[in-house]
Write an enzyme that holds these catalytic residues in place. Structure first.
Site, PDB file in Angstrom:
ATOM      1  N   PHE A  39       0.747  -1.191   0.037  1.00  0.00           N
ATOM      2  CA  PHE A  39      -0.061  -0.133  -0.034  1.00  0.00           C
ATOM      3  C   PHE A  39       0.964   1.328   0.070  1.00  0.00           C
ATOM      4  CE2 PHE A  39      -2.312   3.335   2.314  1.00  0.00           C
ATOM      5  CZ  PHE A  39      -3.520   3.513   1.492  1.00  0.00           C
ATOM      6  N   ASP A  40       1.835   1.363   0.985  1.00  0.00           N
ATOM      7  CA  ASP A  40       2.924   2.415   1.081  1.00  0.00           C
ATOM      8  C   ASP A  40       3.242   2.642  -0.422  1.00  0.00           C
ATOM      9  OD1 ASP A  40       1.794   2.716   3.578  1.00  0.00           O
ATOM     10  OD2 ASP A  40       3.831   1.638   4.412  1.00  0.00           O
ATOM     11  N   SER A  84     -31.827  18.599  17.422  1.00  0.00           N
ATOM     12  CA  SER A  84     -31.727  17.856  18.390  1.00  0.00           C
ATOM     13  C   SER A  84     -32.807  16.750  18.484  1.00  0.00           C
ATOM     14  CB  SER A  84     -31.307  18.543  19.607  1.00  0.00           C
ATOM     15  OG  SER A  84     -31.103  17.769  20.690  1.00  0.00           O
ATOM     16  N   GLU A 114     -32.070   2.651  15.720  1.00  0.00           N
ATOM     17  CA  GLU A 114     -30.394   2.776  15.694  1.00  0.00           C
ATOM     18  C   GLU A 114     -29.774   3.070  16.899  1.00  0.00           C
ATOM     19  OE1 GLU A 114     -30.092   6.229  13.031  1.00  0.00           O
ATOM     20  OE2 GLU A 114     -31.729   5.422  11.643  1.00  0.00           O
ATOM     21  N   LYS A 116     -27.418   5.133  19.260  1.00  0.00           N
ATOM     22  CA  LYS A 116     -27.250   6.527  19.413  1.00  0.00           C
ATOM     23  C   LYS A 116     -25.812   6.560  19.936  1.00  0.00           C
ATOM     24  CE  LYS A 116     -29.106  10.675  21.449  1.00  0.00           C
ATOM     25  NZ  LYS A 116     -27.773  11.346  21.896  1.00  0.00           N
ATOM     26  N   ASP A 118     -22.365   7.872  20.743  1.00  0.00           N
ATOM     27  CA  ASP A 118     -21.873   9.027  21.718  1.00  0.00           C
ATOM     28  C   ASP A 118     -20.721   9.780  21.204  1.00  0.00           C
ATOM     29  OD1 ASP A 118     -21.960  10.730  24.012  1.00  0.00           O
ATOM     30  OD2 ASP A 118     -21.334   9.291  25.479  1.00  0.00           O
ATOM     31  N   ARG A 137     -22.374  21.160  14.052  1.00  0.00           N
ATOM     32  CA  ARG A 137     -23.974  21.372  14.485  1.00  0.00           C
ATOM     33  C   ARG A 137     -24.012  22.778  14.981  1.00  0.00           C
ATOM     34  NH1 ARG A 137     -27.300  21.050  19.011  1.00  0.00           N
ATOM     35  NH2 ARG A 137     -29.065  20.816  18.247  1.00  0.00           N
ATOM     36  N   GLU A 174     -22.246  10.929  12.977  1.00  0.00           N
ATOM     37  CA  GLU A 174     -21.525  10.950  14.456  1.00  0.00           C
ATOM     38  C   GLU A 174     -20.065  10.913  14.364  1.00  0.00           C
ATOM     39  OE1 GLU A 174     -23.848  12.344  16.538  1.00  0.00           O
ATOM     40  OE2 GLU A 174     -22.668  12.058  18.481  1.00  0.00           O
ATOM     41  N   TYR A 226     -26.251   8.343   9.768  1.00  0.00           N
ATOM     42  CA  TYR A 226     -27.490   8.246  10.310  1.00  0.00           C
ATOM     43  C   TYR A 226     -28.459   8.768   9.226  1.00  0.00           C
ATOM     44  CZ  TYR A 226     -26.142  11.729  13.522  1.00  0.00           C
ATOM     45  OH  TYR A 226     -25.930  12.785  14.080  1.00  0.00           O
ATOM     46  N   LYS A 289     -36.789   6.231  14.895  1.00  0.00           N
ATOM     47  CA  LYS A 289     -37.177   6.932  14.004  1.00  0.00           C
ATOM     48  C   LYS A 289     -38.349   6.751  13.162  1.00  0.00           C
ATOM     49  CE  LYS A 289     -32.731   8.574  13.144  1.00  0.00           C
ATOM     50  NZ  LYS A 289     -31.370   8.509  12.425  1.00  0.00           N
ATOM     51  N   LYS A 313     -32.745   7.412  26.031  1.00  0.00           N
ATOM     52  CA  LYS A 313     -31.434   7.351  26.867  1.00  0.00           C
ATOM     53  C   LYS A 313     -31.113   6.436  27.857  1.00  0.00           C
ATOM     54  CE  LYS A 313     -28.854  10.584  26.347  1.00  0.00           C
ATOM     55  NZ  LYS A 313     -28.830  12.021  26.334  1.00  0.00           N
ATOM     56  N   CYS A 407     -35.216  35.007  48.162  1.00  0.00           N
ATOM     57  CA  CYS A 407     -34.406  35.164  47.267  1.00  0.00           C
ATOM     58  C   CYS A 407     -32.761  35.413  47.715  1.00  0.00           C
ATOM     59  CB  CYS A 407     -34.958  36.077  46.328  1.00  0.00           C
ATOM     60  SG  CYS A 407     -33.845  36.034  44.766  1.00  0.00           S
ATOM     61  N   CYS A 410     -32.016  38.824  45.866  1.00  0.00           N
ATOM     62  CA  CYS A 410     -32.561  40.144  46.188  1.00  0.00           C
ATOM     63  C   CYS A 410     -33.409  40.237  47.262  1.00  0.00           C
ATOM     64  CB  CYS A 410     -33.285  40.616  44.882  1.00  0.00           C
ATOM     65  SG  CYS A 410     -34.976  39.420  44.832  1.00  0.00           S
ATOM     66  N   CYS A 425     -39.052  33.797  42.489  1.00  0.00           N
ATOM     67  CA  CYS A 425     -38.724  35.205  43.195  1.00  0.00           C
ATOM     68  C   CYS A 425     -39.607  36.194  42.383  1.00  0.00           C
ATOM     69  CB  CYS A 425     -37.235  35.626  42.900  1.00  0.00           C
ATOM     70  SG  CYS A 425     -37.138  37.333  43.357  1.00  0.00           S
ATOM     71  N   CYS A 431     -34.306  42.055  40.534  1.00  0.00           N
ATOM     72  CA  CYS A 431     -33.819  40.811  40.866  1.00  0.00           C
ATOM     73  C   CYS A 431     -32.654  40.560  39.787  1.00  0.00           C
ATOM     74  CB  CYS A 431     -34.566  39.592  41.065  1.00  0.00           C
ATOM     75  SG  CYS A 431     -33.649  38.323  41.552  1.00  0.00           S
TER      76      CYS A 431
END
Ligand code: IVH
Length: 668
Positions: A39-40, A84, A114, A116, A118, A137, A174, A226, A289, A313, A407, A410, A425, A431
């Site tokens: 390859f090289d 999102s 699918e 998800k 990370d 994004r 992703e 995706y 989906k 999740k 509060c 304030c 408050c 405030c």
């Protein structure tokens, strides 16, 4: 071209194509079909030929993965906003999602499940089958141009394989790092005396922001794709489109599955909850989906999420630590959130020092006390939360937590509305976090989008008593601003320009920017579709308000509370005088015959107009606005994220597709 030069050109083309194939085989299919040294040798031959014959230069040659330099990342507007996903955590949530879908579509809905991944999301654009751009994004509407960095990722094709589309296509995926590669990388860093990276996701995300593509090419980045977006998609369902994406040479997960019922979806989720730890990369959930693209379009999007997809999740990693102190944070709307200040602890590779305690009920339910040993959970991007308390380890002198009455900012007495978990408050006038928060919300990108200032400048202006009420922003004096630290002439001019531009923002954005409690972007859009101006809206009865789709009692009550305050009415008056739009067709209530005999269909989301405003514009100028495409339609007016079915039909019927600028030109 003489024959030897054309032979050289052919050799270069052949080598490029062969090396592209070898890369595909190695980086996408995980098959090595040739020895490394061979390859090289081929790569070297190509490099030498390209050096000797620069006239055959091609930026998409496999030798050109690393190149160029980046001074700063340009901000680019996404053609299709990068939305999102809304999150769910239980089977019940999934069943509710299924019910919501079936209410709008039909009962025979098919889902695609699918993994998800990370990592960090990316949008990649190809023109005529050739790699053209990669954008992060960002805020969903605008992202950073990271083309040169993404080009270094070897599993992302520079040229598509097989039957290549002769138009622009956009793919979403992703970028991630394999667990094994991440460990290897950290081992090497430690050997060199460098600090280890915290986790694969942050490292992937940080790598994309490096200014040196050479350095990025050394990071073991990879990418799963995706979704496919474009004017004319090959198939009418997501699953088949993913298969094409795979054929074009992209890495698509082999674990994607079609499910014909929500029970099947739940089985898929449960299976991967158990198997996920065996995967060679991190996932933090499952994405579900709706498969059919027409159904997806029918379901549409809110301003943040598609209604046709959802993320389940998985429970995040948990750890045990000490809760040192409970403090209280006051938000823009006056809501008081208790915060747990923890003995720092590492969870999923990051140090956690604070966790949200949500509200007084949550504290009471778990009987959380200062000094307790607590279980903290961190799942994906959510703020860590306390899930349990070890009561048997508790100090005998420990006292139950008593939620504050005043509060912390304030000193005003806090109130709690009937049936609400949150304390507020009520001092929205003075405030400090509420006043500053109102400004931060008003200038934010999705509201008035005022560039040139950010939360720090708001802080500075507030501390210097230059702003207190929203209209003050429009009366700032350049000479006074120049006396402030960090305020240069150029940024002041930018600020003035964007304040001026904000006067063109549609009614829906202005309504959202006011920051009335419970009026988010989608609700503001709905309300401005219903009411032509602010007076009609705020003077309407509770009964009429709750009859509007998506308006519940909380929103109706909030509007009524808002109008009951004289200062709010004055605020509207002042902002109206400044020139902000408080009606849907303020500028456009003139009538003309300019669009006489023309019929329009509108599709997509527009930055500066609500759909209702556009509809009014068409009708006020004697045009017709229709909801579906037929042969009788003259124009399809498209904004961001237009429906692909509408586009396809328009192309089939030879209907002219207009962008907003072209449309506005018709009215001139
Ligand atoms: S689809 C409009 N599918 O999760 C639909 N997203 O929380 C947009 N992600 O921003 C996303 N794996 O970065 C989709 N199989 C998958 C995904 C996925 C990971 C990420 C993506 C997105 C985030 C939403």
């Amino acid at each position: 071209m003489d024959s030897s030069r054309s032979e050289i050109k052919n050799r270069i083309i052949k080598l490029r194509s062969y090396i592209h194939d070898l890369n595909y085989s190695y980086y996408v299919l995980n098959k090595s079909s040739i020895q490394d040294f061979e390859f090289d040798k081929l790569l070297k031959e190509l490099e030498e030929l390209e050096l000797k014959y620069p006239e055959f230069y091609d930026p998409l040659s496999p030798t050109q993965r690393v190149g160029g330099s980046v001074q700063q990342f340009n901000s680019i507007k996404h053609v299709y906003p990068m939305l999102s996903l809304s999150n769910t955590y239980s089977n019940e949530d999934l069943k509710d999602f299924d019910k919501r879908i079936k209410k709008i579509t039909n009962n025979n809905i098919e889902y695609v499940c699918e993994l998800k991944f990370d990592g960090v999301s990316i949008s990649v654009i190809y023109n005529n089958g050739k790699f053209s751009k990669a954008i992060t994004r960002g805020d969903g509407s605008f992202g950073d141009d990271v083309t040169l960095n993404v080009k270094t990722i070897k599993s992302i094709p520079l040229e598509l394989r097989g039957d290549v589309p002769d138009k622009t296509i956009e793919l979403r995926g992703e970028i991630f790092i394999f667990k094994k590669e991440f460990k290897k990388m950290n081992k090497e860093r430690l050997k060199k005396g460098l600090e280890a990276y915290s986790n694969p996701r942050n490292t992937a995300s940080g790598s994309l922001k490096l200014l040196d593509p050479q350095e990025v090419s050394r990071r073991p980045l990879d990418c799963f794709f995706y979704s496919l977006l474009g004017r004319k998609l090959p198939y009418n369902n997501h699953y088949e489109n993913l298969k094409i994406v795979k054929k074009w040479g992209f890495k698509v997960s082999k674990f994607t599955e079609k499910c014909s019922s929500i029970q099947d979806v739940i089985m898929y989720v449960n299976k991967w909850d158990k198997l996920r730890h065996n995967l060679p990369y991190d996932i933090d959930g499952i994405v579900i989906k709706v498969n059919n693209i027409n159904e997806q379009e029918k379901l549409g999007n809110t301003s943040k999420f598609p209604r046709w997809a959802i993320a389940y999740k998985f429970q995040g990693e948990q750890a045990f630590t000490k809760l040192n102190q409970i403090t209280y944070q006051v938000g823009r709307t006056g809501a008081v959130t208790p915060i747990a200040n923890l003995e720092p602890i590492k969870i999923s590779g990051t140090i956690v020092k604070r966790a949200s305690l949500h509200n007084a009920d949550q504290i009471a339910k778990l009987d959380i006390r200062e000094g307790d040993l607590v279980f903290v959970e961190k799942g994906g991007e959510i703020i860590p939360k306390i899930v349990n308390v070890q009561k048997d380890k508790r100090n005998i002198f420990s006292q139950p937590t008593i939620f504050i009455n005043y509060c912390p900012e304030c000193n005003c007495k806090l109130i709690r509305e009937k049936g609400e978990a949150q304390y507020y408050c009520p001092n929205n006038k003075t405030c400090p976090p509420q006043v500053k928060g109102r400004f931060a919300h008003f200038i934010s990108r999705n509201a008035m989008n005022i560039d040139g200032i950010g939360p720090e400048t708001i802080e500075l202006l507030f501390e210097n008593k230059l702003i207190n009420n929203l209209p003050d922003l429009y009366h700032l004096q350049k000479t006074r601003l120049l006396t402030l630290e960090r305020m240069a002439e150029k940024s002041i001019d930018n600020l003035a320009k964007s304040l001026e531009n904000s006067k063109k923002k549609p009614f829906s954005k202005v309504l959202y920017a006011l920051g009335i409690r419970h009026i988010g972007e989608t609700v503001a859009e709905k309300l401005t579709e219903h009411y032509k101006n602010i007076d009609d809206l705020i003077n309407d009865s509770y009964e009429n308000l709750i009859n509007i789709n998506e308006v519940g009692h909380k929103i109706a009550e909030s509007i009524i509370l808002f109008r009951e305050e004289k200062d709010n009415l004055q605020l509207i008056k002042d902002l109206k005088n400044i020139g902000l739009k408080f009606s849907s067709n303020k500028e456009n209530n003139y009538t003309s015959n300019k669009l006489l005999n023309y019929s329009f269909v509108i599709s997509g989301v527009f930055n500066d107009f609500s759909r209702m405003e556009i509809k009014n514009l068409i009708e006020n100028n004697s045009g017709k606005s229709k909801s579906s495409i037929s042969k009788k339609i003259d124009f399809l007016l498209t904004g961001n994220n237009p429906g692909s079915t509408k586009i396809n039909k328009a192309v089939d019927f030879n209907i002219k597709i207009l962008k907003i600028d072209e449309f506005l030109n018709m009215l001139k």
